[in-house]
Every structure is written in structure tokens, then in C-alpha cells.
Write a protein that holds these residues in place. Structure first.
Motif, short mmCIF file in Angstrom:
data_model
loop_
_atom_site.label_atom_id
_atom_site.label_comp_id
_atom_site.label_asym_id
_atom_site.label_seq_id
_atom_site.Cartn_x
_atom_site.Cartn_y
_atom_site.Cartn_z
N GLY A 1 -5.42 7.01 -9.89
CA GLY A 1 -5.79 5.97 -8.94
C GLY A 1 -5.28 4.60 -9.33
N GLN A 2 -5.28 3.73 -8.33
CA GLN A 2 -4.89 2.33 -8.51
C GLN A 2 -5.94 1.47 -7.82
N TYR A 3 -6.28 0.37 -8.46
CA TYR A 3 -7.18 -0.59 -7.81
C TYR A 3 -6.38 -1.35 -6.78
N GLN B 1 3.08 10.03 -9.95
CA GLN B 1 2.37 10.27 -11.21
C GLN B 1 1.70 11.63 -11.22
N VAL B 2 1.04 11.97 -10.13
CA VAL B 2 0.33 13.24 -10.08
C VAL B 2 1.31 14.41 -9.99
N GLU B 3 2.41 14.23 -9.29
CA GLU B 3 3.40 15.30 -9.21
C GLU B 3 4.05 15.56 -10.58
N SER C 1 -6.96 6.79 -4.80
CA SER C 1 -6.51 7.86 -5.68
C SER C 1 -5.76 8.92 -4.89
N TYR C 2 -4.74 9.47 -5.53
CA TYR C 2 -4.03 10.64 -5.00
C TYR C 2 -4.56 11.83 -5.77
N ILE C 3 -4.94 12.86 -5.04
CA ILE C 3 -5.58 14.03 -5.61
C ILE C 3 -4.75 15.26 -5.25
N LEU D 1 0.83 -1.20 0.00
CA LEU D 1 0.00 0.00 0.00
C LEU D 1 0.87 1.25 0.00
N ASP D 2 1.95 1.25 0.77
CA ASP D 2 2.88 2.39 0.78
C ASP D 2 3.47 2.61 -0.61
N GLN D 3 3.83 1.52 -1.30
CA GLN D 3 4.40 1.63 -2.64
C GLN D 3 3.36 2.19 -3.62
N ARG D 4 2.12 1.75 -3.51
CA ARG D 4 1.06 2.27 -4.38
C ARG D 4 0.84 3.75 -4.13
#
Length: 181
Positions: free
Chosen positions: A177-179, A47-49, A162-164, A37-40
Motif C-alpha cells: 500500500g501507499q498513503y 511491487q505485488v507482481e 493497497s493493491y491485493i 493516483l494512476d502512477q501510485r
């Protein structure tokens, strides 16, 4: 224990050993799941950055007078919509809650995210706005949102993280986001 027959001592030692191995396996499983989970989270953050850096480039072109805002935003949206990795894609919406980009479903561009709910009833727009109202890992206007969503091209729903992040100069909100199911 020394008064027990040898066979009983062996059985007792075997049970203790098996119980210890079982506990260790559970601990290792939970630890590896936490690391995954930390890696995700880190991958989504990166990706967002990177996407925010592309927005910064086009916003700088606008600020320097080399591109009008509408063209700078259109070019940025096109570039970001093309950024995909496996099942990961970028999406973004403007200050009015209207999609400006969506890497998995271009038909959503121009449509509202407001009022969109996951299968559990979670209001995605409200959850994402709450995330960008705070900060994560020292980054302002950013956060994580957990929800349940359909995979592109499927009717099955799965948990998704998801990271927003809000891109303040244009009042756009970006996400990926990642499933995690």
C-alpha cells in the motif's frame, strides 16, 4: 461592449481572463491528481507482481521436490518481508486470515487480520477478500482497497490505497500500500 468606457472594457476583459485562468488551473490540478493516483496504482501493482514472481519461484522449488512446502513458504516470506521502498512494504496472509509476512511489523506474523478494522470501521479482511474475488486490469484474483491506516511509527491516520493479489497455489494473499493523503 464597445459602448462601455475603455476602463470598464479593460476590467471586464481582466475578469474574464482571470476566470479562464482559474478554471484552467482547476482542470490541470484535477488532471495531475488523477495521473498521480494512476502512477501510485501502477507502482503498487508492479511491487505485488514482483512479489508474486518470488512466490512462484519458491512454489516451483516445492513442486520440483527441492524444498518442502513449509521451508519454501518460510524462505519466500523472509524474502518478501525484506522488500521495502520508503513507506511501502509487503504484507500477506494465508487462507485462514493469519499474517504470514508483514514488512513493517513483524509482530503481526502469526496473528489474524480477520476482525481488523480501520478507523472508519471498514473490515480490512472482508474488503481484501472482496478485492481478490474479482479482477483488475485483466489480472484475476486481484484488486485495490482504499482504507484509512496509521503510518508505521506514528499515531496519525491517513488514507491508504493497497493493491491485493491472491497467490492461488498456497492460498496466500499479498498486498502493498501507499498513503495517498
Amino acid at each position: 461592449m464597445t459602448q462601455l468606457p475603455l476602463r470598464s472594457q479593460f476590467k471586464f476583459a481582466t475578469v474574464v481572463l482571470l476566470a479562464t485562468v482559474a478554471v484552467l488551473m482547476v482542470v490541470l490540478f484535477l488532471h495531475s491528481r488523477s495521473n498521480l493516483l494512476d502512477q501510485r496504482e501502477e507502482l503498487l501493482h508492479e511491487q505485488v507482481e514482483i512479489a508474486a514472481g518470488i512466490l512462484e519461484h519458491y512454489q516451483a522449488e516445492e513442486a520440483a521436490g527441492r524444498l518442502p512446502r513449509a521451508e519454501a513458504q518460510a524462505r519466500a516470506a523472509t524474502a518478501l518481508s525484506a522488500m521495502k521502498h520508503e513507506n511501502a512494504y509487503l504484507f500477506g496472509y494465508d487462507g485462514d486470515g493469519i499474517y504470514v509476512l508483514h514488512g513493517a511489523n513483524h509482530d503481526l506474523i502469526g496473528k489474524p487480520i480477520k476482525g481488523t478494522r480501520d478507523v472508519t470501521g471498514l473490515d480490512l479482511y472482508a474488503a481484501m477478500e472482496k478485492a481478490v474475488a474479482g479482477s483488475v486490469n485483466g489480472i484475476e484474483h486481484a484488486g485495490f482497497v482504499e482504507y484509512v491506516w496509521k503510518r508505521p511509527g506514528s499515531e496519525l491516520t491517513e488514507p491508504k490505497l493497497s493493491y491485493i493479489k491472491r497467490f492461488v497455489p498456497w492460498n496466500w494473499t499479498l498486498g502493498s500500500g501507499q498513503y495517498v493523503g
